[in-house]
Write an enzyme that holds these catalytic residues in place. Sequence first.
Site, PDB file in Angstrom:
ATOM      1  N   ASP A 165     -37.737 -17.061-123.428  1.00 41.63           N
ATOM      2  CA  ASP A 165     -36.966 -18.137-124.061  1.00 41.63           C
ATOM      3  C   ASP A 165     -36.614 -19.257-123.089  1.00 41.63           C
ATOM      4  OD1 ASP A 165     -35.276 -16.474-122.628  1.00 41.63           O
ATOM      5  OD2 ASP A 165     -34.184 -15.757-124.368  1.00 41.63           O
ATOM      6  N   GLU A 196     -30.710 -13.859-132.438  1.00 46.52           N
ATOM      7  CA  GLU A 196     -29.345 -13.445-132.715  1.00 46.52           C
ATOM      8  C   GLU A 196     -29.296 -12.570-133.974  1.00 46.52           C
ATOM      9  OE1 GLU A 196     -27.193 -13.843-130.539  1.00 46.52           O
ATOM     10  OE2 GLU A 196     -26.891 -15.898-129.850  1.00 46.52           O
ATOM     11  N   ASN A 226     -24.241  -8.461-128.364  1.00 45.82           N
ATOM     12  CA  ASN A 226     -24.333  -8.415-129.837  1.00 45.82           C
ATOM     13  C   ASN A 226     -25.705  -7.917-130.311  1.00 45.82           C
ATOM     14  OD1 ASN A 226     -26.028 -10.584-129.382  1.00 45.82           O
ATOM     15  ND2 ASN A 226     -24.794 -12.093-130.492  1.00 45.82           N
ATOM     16  N   HIS A 278     -28.687  -9.048-129.292  1.00 42.92           N
ATOM     17  CA  HIS A 278     -29.825  -9.973-129.304  1.00 42.92           C
ATOM     18  C   HIS A 278     -30.861  -9.577-128.265  1.00 42.92           C
ATOM     19  CE1 HIS A 278     -27.524 -12.819-126.386  1.00 42.92           C
ATOM     20  NE2 HIS A 278     -28.514 -12.296-125.698  1.00 42.92           N
TER      21      HIS A 278
HETATM   22  C1  F6R Z   1     -32.953 -13.740-121.352  1.00 39.01           C
HETATM   23  C2  F6R Z   1     -32.703 -13.327-122.725  1.00 39.01           C
HETATM   24  C3  F6R Z   1     -31.452 -12.678-123.163  1.00 39.01           C
HETATM   25  C4  F6R Z   1     -30.776 -11.801-122.102  1.00 39.01           C
HETATM   26  C5  F6R Z   1     -29.477 -11.232-122.637  1.00 39.01           C
HETATM   27  C6  F6R Z   1     -28.763 -10.395-121.583  1.00 39.01           C
HETATM   28  O1  F6R Z   1     -34.234 -14.324-121.209  1.00 39.01           O
HETATM   29  O2  F6R Z   1     -33.555 -13.533-123.519  1.00 39.01           O
HETATM   30  O3  F6R Z   1     -31.710 -11.909-124.309  1.00 39.01           O
HETATM   31  O4  F6R Z   1     -31.653 -10.780-121.737  1.00 39.01           O
HETATM   32  O5  F6R Z   1     -28.646 -12.270-123.038  1.00 39.01           O
HETATM   33  O6  F6R Z   1     -28.369 -11.248-120.539  1.00 39.01           O
HETATM   34  P1  F6R Z   1     -27.773 -10.677-119.181  1.00 39.01           P
HETATM   35  O7  F6R Z   1     -28.868  -9.928-118.521  1.00 39.01           O
HETATM   36  O8  F6R Z   1     -27.378 -11.903-118.400  1.00 39.01           O
HETATM   37  O9  F6R Z   1     -26.620  -9.808-119.554  1.00 39.01           O
END
Ligand code: F6R
Length: 245
Positions: free
Chosen positions: A70, A145, A138, A140
């Site tokens: 992303d 989301e 959550n 994702h």
């Molecule tokens: C990152 C992504 C997100 C993260 C998620 C967890 O490319 O797509 O899904 O993997 O938000 O983020 P952290 O590792 O910072 O807790």
Amino acid sequence: MSKIELIKVKDYNELSEVAGKIMLELVKEKPACTLGLATGSSPIGLYQYLIKAYNNKEVSFKEVKTFNLDEYCDLPVSHPESYYSFMHTNLFNHIDINEGNVHIPSSVGGDLEKNCADYSAALNAATVDMQLLGIGANGHIGFNEPGTSFESETLIVTLKEKTRQDNARFFDNDINQVPTHAITMGIKNIMNAKSVLLVASGKNKADAINKLMNGPITEDFPASALQNHKGKVIVVADEEACSLL
Ligand code: F6R
């Protein structure tokens, strides 16, 4: 019962080593493999592990292709918190990857729908051998989301308030600086990867890991799609992230 394999480790250091080794072995076995990569806090230690292996001349990334999950919208790629910058700072600048083999969804230009279609087409033509994921509190994955269709392919999404709050730590703790939209691989793209490696650390992820391993399969919890994955899904999670199991 999910088919997901859970590897429980003590802490973030052990997580980075164990998950890093899994990815390293794949690159050693298949030097021209295709990796799906993630940003965020969770994979940083794993990337350091790969950089160390590269510096020790254990591995080369010359033939590896990568596809990132992303990218934020409305943030220039040169911004230090763009995922383009993140990947170069935390991995690509330190290994021998060929920049032409690096793919990061682009939120630049006037036709974002075309950017999405082009990214999905490139993914479909490539076949990802291993997709690395973090998980949002959550549920994702990527920036898909809760409520995102399991059939989704690369799409523009509106980030939830909770996700923007969680990511404000990268933007001077100011939620107003966190972009409101992002471009992300869809759930279907993620599910097309031959295997998935998900890393999770800390108490903040305990509820998500419990739902991932034990919860119902529902679009209200995007990561639950992984329970239906056709290939191998490995979750490496530390004690705190496993504390509700
Ligand atoms: C990152 C992504 C997100 C993260 C998620 C967890 O490319 O797509 O899904 O993997 O938000 O983020 P952290 O590792 O910072 O807790």
